[in-house]
Design a protein around this motif. Sequence first.
Motif, PDB file in Angstrom:
ATOM      1  N   TYR A   1      -5.352 -74.539 -53.629  1.00 48.95           N
ATOM      2  CA  TYR A   1      -6.331 -73.498 -53.953  1.00 48.95           C
ATOM      3  C   TYR A   1      -6.586 -72.715 -52.678  1.00 48.95           C
ATOM      4  CZ  TYR A   1     -10.402 -71.425 -56.274  1.00 48.95           C
ATOM      5  OH  TYR A   1     -11.280 -70.559 -56.860  1.00 48.95           O
TER       6      TYR A   1
ATOM      7  N   LEU B   1      -8.351 -69.095 -50.774  1.00 52.08           N
ATOM      8  CA  LEU B   1      -9.438 -68.130 -50.885  1.00 52.08           C
ATOM      9  C   LEU B   1      -9.365 -67.138 -49.721  1.00 52.08           C
ATOM     10  CD1 LEU B   1     -10.674 -71.333 -51.080  1.00 52.08           C
ATOM     11  CD2 LEU B   1     -12.536 -70.060 -52.130  1.00 52.08           C
TER      12      LEU B   1
ATOM     13  N   SER C   1      -7.687 -75.341 -49.744  1.00 54.26           N
ATOM     14  CA  SER C   1      -8.228 -76.666 -50.030  1.00 54.26           C
ATOM     15  C   SER C   1      -7.296 -77.415 -50.975  1.00 54.26           C
ATOM     16  CB  SER C   1      -9.626 -76.575 -50.632  1.00 54.26           C
ATOM     17  OG  SER C   1      -9.554 -76.136 -51.969  1.00 54.26           O
ATOM     18  N   LYS C   2      -7.545 -78.723 -51.055  1.00 53.08           N
ATOM     19  CA  LYS C   2      -6.787 -79.586 -51.958  1.00 53.08           C
ATOM     20  C   LYS C   2      -7.647 -79.883 -53.177  1.00 53.08           C
ATOM     21  CE  LYS C   2      -6.099 -82.265 -48.149  1.00 53.08           C
ATOM     22  NZ  LYS C   2      -5.721 -83.476 -47.394  1.00 53.08           N
ATOM     23  N   ARG C   3      -7.002 -80.071 -54.303  1.00 48.07           N
ATOM     24  CA  ARG C   3      -7.730 -80.382 -55.536  1.00 48.07           C
ATOM     25  C   ARG C   3      -8.627 -81.599 -55.327  1.00 48.07           C
ATOM     26  NH1 ARG C   3      -6.864 -78.642 -60.361  1.00 48.07           N
ATOM     27  NH2 ARG C   3      -4.831 -77.810 -59.767  1.00 48.07           N
ATOM     28  N   GLY C   4      -9.865 -81.460 -55.730  1.00 47.35           N
ATOM     29  CA  GLY C   4     -10.814 -82.567 -55.618  1.00 47.35           C
ATOM     30  C   GLY C   4     -11.484 -82.675 -54.268  1.00 47.35           C
ATOM     31  N   ALA C   5     -10.967 -81.971 -53.278  1.00 44.28           N
ATOM     32  CA  ALA C   5     -11.598 -82.010 -51.958  1.00 44.28           C
ATOM     33  C   ALA C   5     -12.770 -81.047 -51.937  1.00 44.28           C
ATOM     34  CB  ALA C   5     -10.587 -81.636 -50.884  1.00 44.28           C
ATOM     35  N   GLN C   6     -13.770 -81.364 -51.174  1.00 43.43           N
ATOM     36  CA  GLN C   6     -14.931 -80.489 -51.094  1.00 43.43           C
ATOM     37  C   GLN C   6     -14.879 -79.600 -49.871  1.00 43.43           C
ATOM     38  OE1 GLN C   6     -17.481 -83.825 -51.072  1.00 43.43           O
ATOM     39  NE2 GLN C   6     -16.504 -84.439 -52.977  1.00 43.43           N
ATOM     40  N   LYS C   7     -13.828 -79.717 -49.072  1.00 38.21           N
ATOM     41  CA  LYS C   7     -13.779 -79.005 -47.813  1.00 38.21           C
ATOM     42  C   LYS C   7     -12.722 -77.915 -47.827  1.00 38.21           C
ATOM     43  CE  LYS C   7     -13.343 -82.783 -45.211  1.00 38.21           C
ATOM     44  NZ  LYS C   7     -13.391 -83.641 -43.995  1.00 38.21           N
ATOM     45  N   LEU C   8     -13.004 -76.858 -47.078  1.00 32.67           N
ATOM     46  CA  LEU C   8     -12.051 -75.778 -46.885  1.00 32.67           C
ATOM     47  C   LEU C   8     -11.489 -75.848 -45.476  1.00 32.67           C
ATOM     48  CD1 LEU C   8     -13.975 -72.738 -48.435  1.00 32.67           C
ATOM     49  CD2 LEU C   8     -12.163 -74.091 -49.494  1.00 32.67           C
TER      50      LEU C   8
ATOM     51  N   PHE D   1     -10.035 -73.287 -42.739  1.00 32.15           N
ATOM     52  CA  PHE D   1     -10.020 -71.854 -42.500  1.00 32.15           C
ATOM     53  C   PHE D   1      -8.946 -71.472 -41.494  1.00 32.15           C
ATOM     54  CE2 PHE D   1     -13.715 -70.017 -44.561  1.00 32.15           C
ATOM     55  CZ  PHE D   1     -14.502 -71.122 -44.845  1.00 32.15           C
ATOM     56  N   GLY D   2      -8.417 -70.257 -41.670  1.00 30.92           N
ATOM     57  CA  GLY D   2      -7.606 -69.642 -40.629  1.00 30.92           C
ATOM     58  C   GLY D   2      -8.511 -69.038 -39.571  1.00 30.92           C
TER      59      GLY D   2
END
Lengths: 111, 112
Positions: B32, B34, B93-100, B102-103
Amino acid sequence: DAMVIQNPRYQVTQFGKPVTLSCSQTLNHNVMYWYQQKSSQAPKLLFHYYDKDFNNEADTPDNFQSRRPNTSFCFLDIRSPGLGDAAMYLCATSRGGNTQYFGPGTRLTVL
Amino acid sequence: DQQVKQNSPSLSVQEGRISILNCDYTNSMFDYFLWYKKYPAEGPTFLISISSIKDKNEDGRFTVFLNKSAKHLSLHIVPSQPGDSAVYFCAASKRGAQKLVFGQGTRLTINP
């Protein structure tokens, strides 16, 4: 409008003097995050709450603490701010998924 | 190890032309992606996202393209407007992870 609110927008503190930054949300999201951002670098995650569960990042200094008394509010406490802690502090929320919504940030100055 | 990279720190584009911002990632578990836009002294604003099951997502003037085989995504802004001048961050992010993750951001300047 549903939103993420941070107070104050600008905070000045003295070296070593404890400071608390606050974040509130009307989105009813279950996850709340605190980030530190310096200059135009990528935001650096300090910790996050999934509901009441606290998740600390491995490299977050002990000087940084957080509290989440209820779903709507989350606080960032800096126990003894150093000059290197001057930064923009961002609060974000998510519904447990991937998209995070950020507040306007608090600019911290340490004298 | 920087898992999300934006190799161009800055980009300058003429008003009305197309702006293309690029982002590369190394972790094949990311599914995912953004884009966020950030004005000075403000928090990042969510712009557009894309799931790995798609290769394109469009929202008005903004289109995100995802090339999974190349581990590359791009944000196209057409036509570019002066108000688009900001720093753009891509995140993954990875599916199920709550963290992003960033670049480092790309500063876009739209010239009149």
